[in-house]
Design an enzyme around this catalytic site. Structure first.
Site, PDB file in Angstrom:
ATOM      1  N   ALA A  31       0.897  -1.298  -0.261  1.00 29.63           N
ATOM      2  CA  ALA A  31      -0.209  -0.198   0.336  1.00 29.63           C
ATOM      3  C   ALA A  31       0.726   1.173  -0.158  1.00 29.63           C
ATOM      4  O   ALA A  31       1.249   1.761   1.145  1.00 29.63           O
ATOM      5  CB  ALA A  31      -0.618   0.279   1.352  1.00 29.63           C
ATOM      6  N   GLY A  32       0.925   1.828  -1.319  1.00 27.18           N
ATOM      7  CA  GLY A  32       1.566   3.138  -1.369  1.00 27.18           C
ATOM      8  C   GLY A  32       0.432   4.700  -1.381  1.00 27.18           C
ATOM      9  O   GLY A  32       0.427   5.230  -0.562  1.00 27.18           O
ATOM     10  N   ILE A  58      11.317   4.171   3.931  1.00 25.30           N
ATOM     11  CA  ILE A  58      11.103   4.891   5.226  1.00 25.30           C
ATOM     12  C   ILE A  58      12.252   5.943   5.476  1.00 25.30           C
ATOM     13  O   ILE A  58      13.264   5.239   6.263  1.00 25.30           O
ATOM     14  CB  ILE A  58      10.197   4.536   6.458  1.00 25.30           C
ATOM     15  CG1 ILE A  58       9.179   3.679   6.449  1.00 25.30           C
ATOM     16  CG2 ILE A  58      10.199   5.593   7.608  1.00 25.30           C
ATOM     17  CD1 ILE A  58       7.943   4.306   5.772  1.00 25.30           C
ATOM     18  N   GLU A 143       3.609  19.234   3.580  1.00 18.09           N
ATOM     19  CA  GLU A 143       4.904  18.761   2.720  1.00 18.09           C
ATOM     20  C   GLU A 143       5.184  18.265   1.078  1.00 18.09           C
ATOM     21  O   GLU A 143       6.284  18.538   1.106  1.00 18.09           O
ATOM     22  CB  GLU A 143       4.957  16.823   2.864  1.00 18.09           C
ATOM     23  CG  GLU A 143       6.261  16.253   2.557  1.00 18.09           C
ATOM     24  CD  GLU A 143       5.532  14.238   2.317  1.00 18.09           C
ATOM     25  OE1 GLU A 143       4.777  13.902   3.034  1.00 18.09           O
ATOM     26  OE2 GLU A 143       6.458  13.938   2.482  1.00 18.09           O
ATOM     27  N   GLY A 241      30.336  13.576 -21.959  1.00 19.66           N
ATOM     28  CA  GLY A 241      30.462  13.137 -21.336  1.00 19.66           C
ATOM     29  C   GLY A 241      30.574  12.893 -19.459  1.00 19.66           C
ATOM     30  O   GLY A 241      30.167  11.768 -18.840  1.00 19.66           O
ATOM     31  N   GLU A 268       1.000  11.325 -10.887  1.00 19.66           N
ATOM     32  CA  GLU A 268      -0.225  10.697 -11.171  1.00 19.66           C
ATOM     33  C   GLU A 268      -1.564  11.168 -10.315  1.00 19.66           C
ATOM     34  O   GLU A 268      -2.320  11.452 -10.804  1.00 19.66           O
ATOM     35  CB  GLU A 268       0.037   9.041 -12.141  1.00 19.66           C
ATOM     36  CG  GLU A 268       0.146   9.038 -13.176  1.00 19.66           C
ATOM     37  CD  GLU A 268       2.139   8.946 -12.369  1.00 19.66           C
ATOM     38  OE1 GLU A 268       2.866   8.769 -11.422  1.00 19.66           O
ATOM     39  OE2 GLU A 268       2.862   8.922 -13.357  1.00 19.66           O
TER      40      GLU A 268
HETATM   41  C1  FAD Z   1      13.519   7.272  -0.770  1.00 22.24           C
HETATM   42  C2  FAD Z   1      11.855   6.481  -0.805  1.00 22.24           C
HETATM   43  C3  FAD Z   1      11.827   7.627   0.391  1.00 22.24           C
HETATM   44  C4  FAD Z   1      10.479   7.456   0.739  1.00 22.24           C
HETATM   45  N1  FAD Z   1      10.116   8.293   1.681  1.00 22.24           N
HETATM   46  C5  FAD Z   1       8.975   7.646   2.439  1.00 22.24           C
HETATM   47  C6  FAD Z   1       8.506   7.837   3.597  1.00 22.24           C
HETATM   48  O1  FAD Z   1       9.424   8.336   4.571  1.00 22.24           O
HETATM   49  N2  FAD Z   1       7.537   7.534   4.455  1.00 22.24           N
HETATM   50  C7  FAD Z   1       6.095   7.102   3.810  1.00 22.24           C
HETATM   51  O2  FAD Z   1       4.973   6.670   4.028  1.00 22.24           O
HETATM   52  N3  FAD Z   1       7.063   6.719   2.340  1.00 22.24           N
HETATM   53  C8  FAD Z   1       8.310   6.948   1.713  1.00 22.24           C
HETATM   54  N4  FAD Z   1       8.219   6.482   0.365  1.00 22.24           N
HETATM   55  C9  FAD Z   1       6.772   5.808  -0.052  1.00 22.24           C
HETATM   56  C10 FAD Z   1       6.444   6.646  -1.308  1.00 22.24           C
HETATM   57  O3  FAD Z   1       6.003   7.375  -0.845  1.00 22.24           O
HETATM   58  C11 FAD Z   1       6.058   5.669  -2.553  1.00 22.24           C
HETATM   59  O4  FAD Z   1       6.601   4.680  -2.648  1.00 22.24           O
HETATM   60  C12 FAD Z   1       4.718   6.277  -3.228  1.00 22.24           C
HETATM   61  O5  FAD Z   1       3.609   7.034  -2.557  1.00 22.24           O
HETATM   62  C13 FAD Z   1       4.309   5.725  -3.926  1.00 22.24           C
HETATM   63  O6  FAD Z   1       3.680   4.294  -3.713  1.00 22.24           O
HETATM   64  P1  FAD Z   1       4.315   2.434  -4.441  1.00 22.24           P
HETATM   65  O7  FAD Z   1       5.872   3.035  -4.547  1.00 22.24           O
HETATM   66  O8  FAD Z   1       3.564   2.258  -3.418  1.00 22.24           O
HETATM   67  O9  FAD Z   1       3.836   2.629  -5.793  1.00 22.24           O
HETATM   68  P2  FAD Z   1       2.027   2.328  -6.751  1.00 22.24           P
HETATM   69  O10 FAD Z   1       1.149   3.015  -5.641  1.00 22.24           O
HETATM   70  O11 FAD Z   1       2.508   0.767  -6.506  1.00 22.24           O
HETATM   71  O12 FAD Z   1       2.201   2.813  -8.220  1.00 22.24           O
HETATM   72  C14 FAD Z   1       3.086   2.226  -8.646  1.00 22.24           C
HETATM   73  C15 FAD Z   1       2.640   3.481  -9.825  1.00 22.24           C
HETATM   74  O13 FAD Z   1       1.304   3.591  -9.605  1.00 22.24           O
HETATM   75  C16 FAD Z   1       0.304   4.421 -10.657  1.00 22.24           C
HETATM   76  N5  FAD Z   1      -0.801   5.103  -9.848  1.00 22.24           N
HETATM   77  C17 FAD Z   1      -1.106   4.521  -8.521  1.00 22.24           C
HETATM   78  N6  FAD Z   1      -2.713   4.538  -8.117  1.00 22.24           N
HETATM   79  C18 FAD Z   1      -3.162   5.204  -9.448  1.00 22.24           C
HETATM   80  C19 FAD Z   1      -3.809   5.588  -9.297  1.00 22.24           C
HETATM   81  N7  FAD Z   1      -4.816   6.184  -9.113  1.00 22.24           N
HETATM   82  N8  FAD Z   1      -3.713   6.215 -10.664  1.00 22.24           N
HETATM   83  C20 FAD Z   1      -2.646   6.382 -11.678  1.00 22.24           C
HETATM   84  N9  FAD Z   1      -1.536   5.661 -11.292  1.00 22.24           N
HETATM   85  C21 FAD Z   1      -1.535   5.162 -10.344  1.00 22.24           C
HETATM   86  C22 FAD Z   1       1.474   5.671  -9.335  1.00 22.24           C
HETATM   87  O14 FAD Z   1       1.441   7.033  -9.938  1.00 22.24           O
HETATM   88  C23 FAD Z   1       2.845   4.439  -9.739  1.00 22.24           C
HETATM   89  O15 FAD Z   1       3.334   4.981 -10.790  1.00 22.24           O
HETATM   90  C24 FAD Z   1       9.677   6.988  -0.191  1.00 22.24           C
HETATM   91  C25 FAD Z   1       9.982   6.202  -0.887  1.00 22.24           C
HETATM   92  C26 FAD Z   1      11.122   6.527  -1.718  1.00 22.24           C
HETATM   93  C27 FAD Z   1      11.923   5.674  -2.801  1.00 22.24           C
END
Ligand code: FAD
Length: 281
Positions: A31-32, A58, A143, A241, A268
């Site tokens: 869940a992101g 995180i 944020e 380069g 997105e």
């Molecule tokens: C370096 C780094 C630091 C981070 N720090 C934190 C932190 O401190 N705390 C925290 O809680 N999280 C953190 N995150 C997590 C970050 O917020 C999530 O990775 C991000 O919200 C996307 O979630 P996901 O990776 O699960 O991708 P997904 O939700 O699986 O998305 C995959 C793709 O599908 C697309 N997508 C998903 N839903 C839809 C929709 N409804 N319509 C169109 N497209 C969609 C997305 O845009 C993306 O292109 C961090 C991530 C990274 C890589």
């Protein structure tokens, strides 16, 4: 904005002095973007709660002393079943996972976090039981504005470095800053950055007045971070380069820029928020 006086006194002075590091734990392996799909549970247990679950990606995961943790207190209540807690990482049952290996942002640590029957008091709830989702929605614009400001600053830094390099580097008997292509690329990027900066400054004023809307914060985050990616790519090109070599900061700018369109809500999701405002659901 949401803490009780006791929570503020416990954590804020130490966070200001650097004795305590904070993290925010929302994302889970499954869940992101779709935060409501989170599985981390906080179940009522006597006067307090028992938390079990897992977070990933995180920031500050390896260092944090306190986590603002998003949990489900009522899995059947949809967005109203989510609750935030301030979790002290010295509590039994909390464990840090790997420091994840990223393509960029090497100065920051990013980790998995595990919670196995972590007992917390009801006074660790941040902002009210069942108010977690609403509180996140209210606080995330801040944020997103911060990420937007970082993007503008990164763009300005990249353009500054590229101007210096192109004025120094010679090809075909002149500095490469004299080629019309170089001049147009840099002029175009500079113009776009200045327009984005003006929108961010307007957003800061709105934030100060307590009037920054979710939509405007999303517009700022979307446009500035997309622009950062474009500036990184086009500036790196002007280094030839050398831009691909790690000893040149532009190569770090390039990999560091990529995450900006993903964390804090993907581009997105920003478009979804904006579309919902102008078109309805
Ligand atoms: C370096 C780094 C630091 C981070 N720090 C934190 C932190 O401190 N705390 C925290 O809680 N999280 C953190 N995150 C997590 C970050 O917020 C999530 O990775 C991000 O919200 C996307 O979630 P996901 O990776 O699960 O991708 P997904 O939700 O699986 O998305 C995959 C793709 O599908 C697309 N997508 C998903 N839903 C839809 C929709 N409804 N319509 C169109 N497209 C969609 C997305 O845009 C993306 O292109 C961090 C991530 C990274 C890589």
């Amino acid at each position: 904005h949401l803490g009780s006086e006791e929570q503020k006194q416990t954590w804020l002075p130490k966070m200001v002095s650097g004795e305590a590091v904070g993290a925010i734990g929302m994302t889970e392996p499954g869940a992101g973007s779709d935060l409501q799909g989170m599985k981390t549970r906080a179940e009522k247990d006597g006067d307090g709660y028992v938390i079990s679950g897992q977070k990933t990606f995180i920031t500050n995961g390896q260092h944090c002393d306190v986590i603002v943790l998003a949990t489900k207190t009522d899995p059947n209540a949809g967005s109203k079943g989510m609750t935030l807690f301030t979790v002290d990482t010295s509590l039994p049952g909390f464990a840090r996972g790997r420091n994840l290996e990223k393509m960029g942002h090497h100065a920051a640590d990013t980790s998995e976090l595990f919670f196995e029957n972590v007992k917390v008091g009801a006074d660790q709830i941040l902002g009210g039981e069942g108010r977690g989702f609403a509180n996140l929605m209210n606080e995330l614009p801040r944020e997103r504005l911060i990420l937007a400001l970082g993007a503008v600053a990164a763009c300005e830094g990249m353009i500054e470095r590229t101007i210096a390099y192109t004025q120094e580097r010679q090809a075909f008997g002149q500095s490469i800053s004299k080629f019309q292509n170089t001049r147009f690329v840099l002029a175009d990027l500079h113009a776009q950055v200045q327009v984005n900066k003006a929108f961010c400054e307007q957003s800061i004023e709105q934030y100060d007045r307590g009037e920054l809307s979710t939509t405007n914060a999303s517009i700022a985050k979307l446009t500035t971070t997309e622009l950062q990616g474009k500036v990184a790519d086009q500036c790196l090109q002007l280094f030839g380069g050398y831009g691909y070599m790690q000893e040149y900061p532009i190569s770090r700018d390039f990999v560091d820029a990529r995450i900006q369109r993903i964390y804090g809500g993907t581009s997105e999701i920003m478009k979804e928020i904006i579309a919902r405002d102008i078109l309805g659901r």
